[in-house]
Design an enzyme around this catalytic site. Sequence first.
Site, PDB file in Angstrom:
ATOM      1  N   ASP A   1      75.024  19.523  -7.015  1.00  0.00           N
ATOM      2  CA  ASP A   1      73.791  19.063  -7.637  1.00  0.00           C
ATOM      3  C   ASP A   1      73.098  20.238  -8.338  1.00  0.00           C
ATOM      4  O   ASP A   1      73.735  20.953  -9.103  1.00  0.00           O
ATOM      5  CB  ASP A   1      72.895  18.392  -6.580  1.00  0.00           C
ATOM      6  CG  ASP A   1      71.789  17.536  -7.182  1.00  0.00           C
ATOM      7  OD1 ASP A   1      72.055  16.389  -7.553  1.00  0.00           O
ATOM      8  OD2 ASP A   1      70.659  18.047  -7.310  1.00  0.00           O
TER       9      ASP A   1
ATOM     10  N   TYR B   1      63.574  18.870 -12.884  1.00  0.00           N
ATOM     11  CA  TYR B   1      64.207  18.036 -13.912  1.00  0.00           C
ATOM     12  C   TYR B   1      63.527  18.245 -15.259  1.00  0.00           C
ATOM     13  O   TYR B   1      64.185  18.342 -16.297  1.00  0.00           O
ATOM     14  CB  TYR B   1      64.135  16.558 -13.509  1.00  0.00           C
ATOM     15  CG  TYR B   1      65.095  16.182 -12.409  1.00  0.00           C
ATOM     16  CD1 TYR B   1      66.278  15.517 -12.697  1.00  0.00           C
ATOM     17  CD2 TYR B   1      64.820  16.494 -11.077  1.00  0.00           C
ATOM     18  CE1 TYR B   1      67.172  15.171 -11.698  1.00  0.00           C
ATOM     19  CE2 TYR B   1      65.711  16.164 -10.067  1.00  0.00           C
ATOM     20  CZ  TYR B   1      66.879  15.496 -10.386  1.00  0.00           C
ATOM     21  OH  TYR B   1      67.766  15.175  -9.379  1.00  0.00           O
TER      22      TYR B   1
ATOM     23  N   HIS C   1      78.329  12.784  -2.745  1.00  0.00           N
ATOM     24  CA  HIS C   1      77.440  13.774  -3.341  1.00  0.00           C
ATOM     25  C   HIS C   1      76.934  14.802  -2.330  1.00  0.00           C
ATOM     26  O   HIS C   1      76.738  15.964  -2.672  1.00  0.00           O
ATOM     27  CB  HIS C   1      76.259  13.048  -3.982  1.00  0.00           C
ATOM     28  CG  HIS C   1      75.369  13.916  -4.795  1.00  0.00           C
ATOM     29  ND1 HIS C   1      75.748  14.419  -6.018  1.00  0.00           N
ATOM     30  CD2 HIS C   1      74.109  14.378  -4.573  1.00  0.00           C
ATOM     31  CE1 HIS C   1      74.760  15.134  -6.522  1.00  0.00           C
ATOM     32  NE2 HIS C   1      73.757  15.144  -5.661  1.00  0.00           N
TER      33      HIS C   1
END
Length: 394
Positions: A177, A307, A361
């Site tokens: 990630d 982000y 993930h």
Amino acid sequence: MNITPFKVRIAAREMVDLRRRLSRTRWPDEIPGTGWERGADLAWMKSLVGYWLDGFDWRAQEESINRFAQYRATVDGVGIHFIHQRGRGPDPLPILITHGWPGSFLEMLKILPLLTDPAAHGGDACDAFDVVVPSLPGYGFSDRPAEKGFDTARIASLWVTLMEGLGYRRFCAQGGDWGASVGTQLGFRHGRKIIGLHLNYIPGSYRPWTGAGSPALTPAEARFLEEAGQWYDAQGGYAHAQKTRPQTLAFGLNDSPAGLAAWIVEKFREWSDCEGDVERRFTMDELLTNVSLYWFTQTIHSSCRLYHESASRPLRFGANERVEVPCGVASFPKEAPAPPRDWVQRVYDVRRWTEMPAGGHFAAMEEPALLAADIREFFRPLRRKQNESPAPAD
């Protein structure tokens, strides 16, 4: 660099406030029979919140976390929380492991003993690592940045300074990630410091050069780009909201623990190898410890800001630009969207590619033994080379 020992200890008043808010949750309605298809399932969320109120023991989780050697350091003016666990072996190799969102440093607690003390877990003591697991700025017990510009490139520079302050001139990097994005920046911008790079995710913002002079896309690459677009259309709403309007999102998530849990736990269900049953992979204690960390530290907004910051400076490579350090990739079957090796090799110097039999993930939590074994095997020849050759000049 000022380094001080750290222990987790949340004030009792914060725990009382959490219970009060949980007990007064105002539940949304739900169209009967929709389950998880439109987001978090109402009945399951009521069960989770009920356990959070009457079964979950945060103090027991604190005690478990505090068994690890934790510290805080001021790195280039930013307070960074990290675990620094020394390896048990003849010559431990330093490795920095970076977590992602919506995880935290807690993701790495299962894998830490497997890397620091492999002999105690059926491995070879010669494969031991000194492991450093920092909390990203804006996550957990690290400072929340109060200025713009804290993207993955800046975080990579912080990590180099942190590792130098701990006495490591060169080190290994690992991550998934956001940790994969930071690791990529380390390899690209600080390659002389990095012995090797191991990834269990390829950054979604990563784009190799596909312009003039680049090889034509293979069928596997073209299929990946199509599938990635479909995935983001179906499941990428969270990322679009977090990179465009994190401030607006924060008002609800920072005020409602039930809302925060729904936002985070849905991702653990969607992105893990759990076949739709999140409790097949994670206990409620594991899920709620991570959610509680976000809640008590009030870091959901600052974590989402990463982000926004990174969208301003996406990870793009020009013609002939590459990550030159040796790279290993552990490809877990439920990771999505997962690029093929052809795509990854356009930029990374892939020396090892492992198709894993299970996992998704959150690899370090889901399949810690598989991930630890792959990390050890990838770095083994680099460890020998490191020991045989003098360290390059800074």
